[in-house]
Design an enzyme around this catalytic site. Structure first.
Site, short mmCIF file in Angstrom:
data_model
loop_
_atom_site.label_atom_id
_atom_site.label_comp_id
_atom_site.label_asym_id
_atom_site.label_seq_id
_atom_site.Cartn_x
_atom_site.Cartn_y
_atom_site.Cartn_z
N ASP A 39 -6.71 -0.12 6.55
CA ASP A 39 -7.80 0.75 6.09
C ASP A 39 -8.60 1.29 7.27
OD1 ASP A 39 -7.38 0.36 3.20
OD2 ASP A 39 -7.71 -1.72 3.77
N LYS A 50 -8.17 -4.62 6.64
CA LYS A 50 -7.15 -4.46 5.62
C LYS A 50 -7.67 -5.04 4.30
CE LYS A 50 -2.97 -5.46 6.38
NZ LYS A 50 -2.72 -4.30 5.50
N GLU A 88 -0.93 -10.78 3.08
CA GLU A 88 -0.61 -9.92 4.23
C GLU A 88 -0.86 -10.68 5.53
OE1 GLU A 88 -1.56 -5.53 2.29
OE2 GLU A 88 -3.12 -6.54 3.42
N GLY A 125 0.81 -1.22 0.00
CA GLY A 125 0.00 0.00 0.00
C GLY A 125 0.84 1.26 0.00
N GLY A 152 -6.04 -2.69 -0.89
CA GLY A 152 -5.20 -2.94 -2.07
C GLY A 152 -5.35 -4.36 -2.58
C1 5RP Z 1 -3.54 -3.58 1.07
C2 5RP Z 1 -3.77 -3.12 2.46
C3 5RP Z 1 -3.24 -1.80 2.85
O1 5RP Z 1 -2.42 -1.94 3.96
C4 5RP Z 1 -4.36 -0.88 3.18
O2 5RP Z 1 -5.26 -0.85 2.08
C5 5RP Z 1 -3.87 0.54 3.48
O3 5RP Z 1 -3.32 1.06 2.33
P1 5RP Z 1 -2.74 2.52 2.26
O4 5RP Z 1 -1.50 2.54 3.09
O5 5RP Z 1 -2.49 2.74 0.79
O6 5RP Z 1 -3.80 3.46 2.78
O7 5RP Z 1 -4.37 -3.78 3.27
O8 5RP Z 1 -4.17 -4.78 0.80
#
Ligand code: 5RP
Length: 235
Positions: free
Chosen positions: A102, A112, A121, A35, A115
């Site tokens: 998120d 999460k 993850e 992310g 992305g």
């Molecule tokens: C990706 C994730 C990310 O950690 C989450 O979406 C946060 O992303 P960002 O740092 O771009 O806000 O879970 O799968």
């Protein structure tokens, strides 16, 4: 207006990431999240010429890690090097996992998968002794669930899983033109009952055809670094 908020949010993401870099020691094996927040962490490791091995949680983070000059490996390769302690099947593989989120609540439950990398993850986080989550203040919530919950699903099981999620009160939207690194689809779900995130995480993963969901309550981070007005601190 929106532009300056975007700029300060980027500064906050970077401040949280740089604070996490302070937890890194030379000989560590690191897990890399995915992310726009963790991007700053990876780039800083590259600038500092981090000498240890890194295990990325997505193709995107793998590409960035390689571009940043880091030594990329896989969990399987790390496992061949041996566990730290006899019987240490999980947390002993990776020393430290750093990733964004998120949403994060006051007791460190996360959503999460914005992305789409939630499954890998969760695997790398679960294989890590320590998990540090890095967020800007916009991610902090009193209760999880405003952000649509990403659920990774086998394409074959789409209709069945959708109906099961709807039974639980969910409103389901398939993520458009998106395939995960594992070849699956993502269903983004709103309207679920988040009063017990641990129970919901388990219940969703018990639906046949669900590969993983984006609730991190079973494997919470040990620490959360949150950043506001460019200043990062432990939550
Ligand atoms: C990706 C994730 C990310 O950690 C989450 O979406 C946060 O992303 P960002 O740092 O771009 O806000 O879970 O799968």
């Amino acid at each position: 207006m929106a532009k300056s908020k975007g700029k300060s949010q980027e500064a906050d993401k970077k401040a949280a990431a740089l604070m996490a870099v302070r937890e890194v020691k030379g000989g560590m094996k690191l897990g890399l999240g995915t992310g726009s927040t963790v991007k700053y962490f990876i780039e800083e490791l590259g600038r500092k010429k981090f000498p240890g091995l890194v295990v990325p949680s997505s193709k995107a983070s793998e590409d960035l890690a390689k571009k940043s000059g880091l030594k990329v490996t896989t969990l399987d390769e790390v496992a061949k090097m041996g566990f730290k302690k006899a019987g240490d099947m999980g947390g002993g593989l990776i020393d430290l996992y750093v990733d964004g989120a998120d949403e994060v609540d006051r007791t460190y439950n996360l959503i999460k998968g914005g992305g789409g990398a939630l499954t890998r993850e969760k695997v790398v986080a679960s294989a890590s002794t320590e998990f540090v989550c890095i967020v800007d203040e916009s991610k902090a919530v009193a209760k999880l669930g405003k952000f649509p919950l990403p659920v990774e699903v086998l394409p074959f099981a789409k209709a069945f899983v959708t109906s099961e999620l709807e039974e639980l009160g969910g409103k389901v939207v398939e993520r458009k033109k998106f395939t995960t690194d594992n070849g699956n689809i993502i269903l983004d779900v709103t309207g679920l009952d988040f009063s017990d995130p641990l129970q919901l995480e388990t219940e969703l993963n018990n639906i046949a055809g669900v590969v993983e969901n984006g609730i991190f309550a079973v494997r919470q981070p040990e620490r959360v670094i949150i950043s506001k007005k460019g200043k990062a601190q432990y939550m």
